[in-house]
Design an enzyme around this catalytic site. Structure first.
Site, PDB file in Angstrom:
ATOM      1  N   ASP A 118      -6.774  -1.259  -4.562  1.00  0.00           N
ATOM      2  CA  ASP A 118      -8.237  -0.640  -3.584  1.00  0.00           C
ATOM      3  C   ASP A 118      -8.961   0.519  -4.092  1.00  0.00           C
ATOM      4  O   ASP A 118     -10.293   0.413  -3.917  1.00  0.00           O
ATOM      5  CB  ASP A 118      -7.472  -0.093  -2.212  1.00  0.00           C
ATOM      6  CG  ASP A 118      -6.750  -1.270  -1.470  1.00  0.00           C
ATOM      7  OD1 ASP A 118      -6.877  -2.481  -1.589  1.00  0.00           O
ATOM      8  OD2 ASP A 118      -5.775  -0.848  -0.601  1.00  0.00           O
ATOM      9  N   ASP A 146       0.747  -1.082  -0.056  1.00  0.00           N
ATOM     10  CA  ASP A 146       0.138  -0.236   0.114  1.00  0.00           C
ATOM     11  C   ASP A 146       0.957   1.421  -0.023  1.00  0.00           C
ATOM     12  O   ASP A 146       2.064   1.240   0.510  1.00  0.00           O
ATOM     13  CB  ASP A 146      -0.908   0.003   1.033  1.00  0.00           C
ATOM     14  CG  ASP A 146      -2.153  -1.011   1.065  1.00  0.00           C
ATOM     15  OD1 ASP A 146      -2.358  -1.443   0.196  1.00  0.00           O
ATOM     16  OD2 ASP A 146      -2.629  -1.252   2.159  1.00  0.00           O
TER      17      ASP A 146
END
Length: 158
Positions: free
Chosen positions: A129, A113
């Site tokens: 995401d 991430d």
């Protein structure tokens, strides 16, 4: 026409994996740098769960859920290939997001991430995401639009 939506998924998966590769090669774990000052920064983390690291370490759960989701989404894309483009595009975005994070989990045991919002408290996220979120919003908008259309058609029939 259906091939276009699978192609869109492949392109989005490629973008997701490229951004993750760029992050790993240009930022140290935990390092952060401004991307859009006071709005968005890049912060490299390794997420072993879902948003806010919930269900951390539950690889079997994520594997099963992803396989089911990819199977169902692929089925829906094929079955409803003649539906409105917004519905199909939403499905292709969700498919890309699911596969993008699945690749990380299978290859690395965690998800890379990097995007951190500066103006609200939100989990650090990645392109996969974002595509999941955008896809779900698209499907939701399509569903609302369809319900309104059916209501108008029903009203005219009376």
């Amino acid at each position: 026409m259906l091939a276009i939506y699978f192609f869109i998924s492949v392109i989005l998966i490629g973008i997701d994996q490229w951004v993750k590769y760029w992050t790993v090669t240009n930022l140290a774990l935990g390092e952060s740098q401004d991307f859009i000052p006071s709005v968005l920064s890049l912060t490299y983390i390794q997420n072993r769960g879902a948003a806010w690291s919930i269900l951390e370490g539950q690889m079997i759960f994520f594997f099963i859920i992803t396989v089911i989701a990819v199977t169902v989404i692929t089925y829906l894309l094929i079955k409803y290939r003649n539906e409105h483009w917004l519905f199909l595009l939403g499905l292709s975005f969700v498919l890309a997001g699911a596969i993008g994070n699945f690749i990380d989990r299978m290859r690395l045991g965690y998800v890379i991430d990097m995007f951190q919002t500066e103006f609200i408290t939100f989990p650090i996220f990645n392109v996969a995401d974002a595509t999941l979120f955008i896809g779900v919003v698209g499907i939701f908008i399509y569903t609302i639009f369809e319900e309104k259309l059916k209501g108008k058609q029903h009203g005219k029939a009376n």
